[in-house]
Design an enzyme around this catalytic site. Structure first.
Site, PDB file in Angstrom:
ATOM      1  N   LYS A 124       0.846  -1.191   0.000  1.00  0.00           N
ATOM      2  CA  LYS A 124       0.000   0.000   0.000  1.00  0.00           C
ATOM      3  C   LYS A 124       0.882   1.242   0.000  1.00  0.00           C
ATOM      4  CE  LYS A 124      -3.905   2.037   2.582  1.00  0.00           C
ATOM      5  NZ  LYS A 124      -4.797   1.853   3.746  1.00  0.00           N
ATOM      6  N   SER A 164      -9.697   1.697   3.059  1.00  0.00           N
ATOM      7  CA  SER A 164      -8.895   2.515   2.156  1.00  0.00           C
ATOM      8  C   SER A 164      -7.856   1.725   1.368  1.00  0.00           C
ATOM      9  CB  SER A 164      -8.178   3.607   2.970  1.00  0.00           C
ATOM     10  OG  SER A 164      -7.282   3.021   3.912  1.00  0.00           O
ATOM     11  N   SER A 186      -9.891  -0.784   7.209  1.00  0.00           N
ATOM     12  CA  SER A 186      -9.336  -0.594   5.865  1.00  0.00           C
ATOM     13  C   SER A 186      -8.624  -1.806   5.281  1.00  0.00           C
ATOM     14  CB  SER A 186      -8.382   0.609   5.855  1.00  0.00           C
ATOM     15  OG  SER A 186      -9.105   1.804   5.985  1.00  0.00           O
TER      16      SER A 186
END
Length: 483
Positions: free
Chosen positions: A75, A150, A174
């Site tokens: 990420k 997210s 997330s």
């Protein structure tokens, strides 16, 4: 090879059935042919192939580790020296960190190959991955729907078979919510188990890094690699890390499962409720004891979370002023204008909304009424969950109240977006570990089942999830062969 588990990939690489270069090139080809998913912000193809060549030499000499030669994605909020760390924001679009995050260093030490960095909601603020400066990520099961957020890029990359595993962060769901929307497995470890050094902060008391993969067995391999004390992280906990892969293979003792009635409300889609009840029946048939529990403070989870998360975000993001680093406005004649314009131009709407909310609840006259009150409620929520978990092994329920919603459906309704986290935020507020695993489909869209456990009970959580996956095939479903 793209449908192999991590254990199968590791065995095949060690047995020289195919090379790390072949596997890495396959992943690069998959990423290139699925650009419409928009799962990646940056790729490091040449370096990945060089590292794959080095991994093949290590494997040839019989010196490889379990993750040696296996490509992965990160990420884009973990600092890396080679690739930009953008947090999917204009503010950091060109930022290159001078150091690697601890989690990056650990993967390098274990021979994994970081193939690129994935798209996300800007500064990890969002539940749909529509709040990205680099555009929305699409769900591999239905490209008209969100992958969750997210960490949507990481989830989409694994679900779309672009990489065998990926790393995300979880501040209020997330990792677990995108895992549920994309039909894969994801775990948020206990707060302090995995180092946050080099992970760009959203809400420091809630953030935690964790892995995405196809199965609990795969998650165990990855978690064993990244868990452990780090002196560079003041919140890191110093404790012995078990061999999670070995732990999940032990016989599972009688499981006591807590089932909260508040998780089966009218706003939870019927197909999801049915899937969870079917999972409960399977656990019962496997000998588990189901205990009805009452979580009286559940209605306060989301409001408490958003007060605290926004307050911490407004503080953490105050450092981005266009002077030391970050986007610098070219239309300013005074210092105040420079800071104001840089922040106005550099941050997206959702980030601005949360900064303003956080600044408000921390301001004079509102601090006691909102922030201090939320912290008191947080302690009550934590105490209730810990007390409940003294009588059960896990709390079971749906990961999300709905399946993946359509792109644009909730983008202008922040409250509905926030409510997507209704079942996940409590684990962050209490610092507890929680895992989401696939448990069925509704209208060809994946459904996630969440298990939440005691602090540092990852071995038990993973073992129960693995036990479930040994008796179901939901985690083997593929977007190209829809369930």
């Amino acid at each position: 090879m793209e449908h192999y588990s991590l254990a199968q990939l590791s065995k095949a690489l060690h047995n020289r059935e195919f090379s790390s270069v072949e596997l890495t090139q396959h992943c690069i080809n998959k990423i290139q042919s699925n650009k419409d998913l928009n799962a990646f912000i940056s790729l490091d193809e040449d370096q990945a192939l060089k590292e794959a060549q080095s991994a093949d030499l290590v494997l040839k000499n019989g010196e490889g580790k379990p993750l040696t030669g296996i490509p992965m994605a990160l990420k884009d909020l973990f600092c890396t020296k080679r690739l930009n760390t953008t947090c999917a924001s204009k503010m950091l679009a060109n930022f290159q960190a001078p150091y690697d995050a601890t989690i990056v260093t650990k993967f390098k030490q274990n021979g994994a190959i970081i193939i690129g960095k994935t798209n996300m909601d800007e500064f990890a603020m969002g539940s749909s991955n529509e709040n990205s400066y680099f555009g929305s990520v699409k769900n591999p099961w239905d490209r008209e729907r969100v992958p969750g957020g997210s960490s949507g890029g990481s989830a989409a990359a694994v679900a779309g078979n672009l990489v065998p595993f990926a790393i995300g962060s979880d501040t209020g769901g997330s990792i677990r919510q995108p895992a549920a929307f994309c039909g894969i497995s994801g775990i948020k470890p206990t707060y302090g188990l995995v180092s946050r050094y080099g992970m760009v902060a959203f809400a420091s008391s809630l953030d935690q890094a964790g892995p995405f993969a196809k199965s609990a067995e795969d998650l165990a391999m990855i978690l064993h690699c990244i868990a452990g004390f780090d002196s560079k992280d003041s919140t890191s906990v110093d404790r012995v890390i078990p061999d999670y892969s070995a732990e999940i293979k032990k016989p599972v003792d009688k499981i006591r499962i807590g089932l909260p009635s508040c998780f089966f409300q009218p706003q939870v889609e019927k197909g999801i409720q049915d899937a969870i009840h079917n999972a409960v029946k399977l656990f019962e048939n496997l000998g588990a004891e189901i205990i009805e529990i009452d979580l009286k403070l559940q209605p306060f989870w989301v409001p408490c979370y958003y007060v605290i998360a926004c307050a911490e975000a407004s503080s953490n993001l105050s450092r981005y002023d266009g002077i030391r680093f970050g986007h610098r406005s070219k239309s300013a004649s005074t210092l105040i204008e420079l800071i104001t314009n840089s922040r106005s131009e550099g941050f997206g709407n959702e980030v601005k909304r949360r900064i303003l909310t956080g600044t408000h609840v921390l301001s004079s006259g509102f601090f006691d009424a909102y922030y201090l009150h939320a912290q008191k409620v947080r302690r009550l929520i934590r105490d209730e969950l810990i007390t409940t978990l003294n009588s059960v092994d896990v709390i079971l329920g749906p990961t999300t109240p709905t399946t993946a919603f359509k792109l644009g459906e909730k983008i202008n309704d922040p409250i509905q977006n926030y409510l997507a986290d209704v079942f996940t935020v409590a684990a962050n507020l209490a610092g507890l570990p929680a895992i989401s695993i696939p448990t069925g489909f509704e209208n060809k869209l994946p459904i996630g089942l969440q298990l939440m456990g005691k602090h540092f009970s990852e071995s038990r959580l993973l073992a129960i999830a693995h036990h479930y996956q040994q008796h179901t095939n939901w985690h083997l479903a593929n977007p190209n062969k829809q369930g």
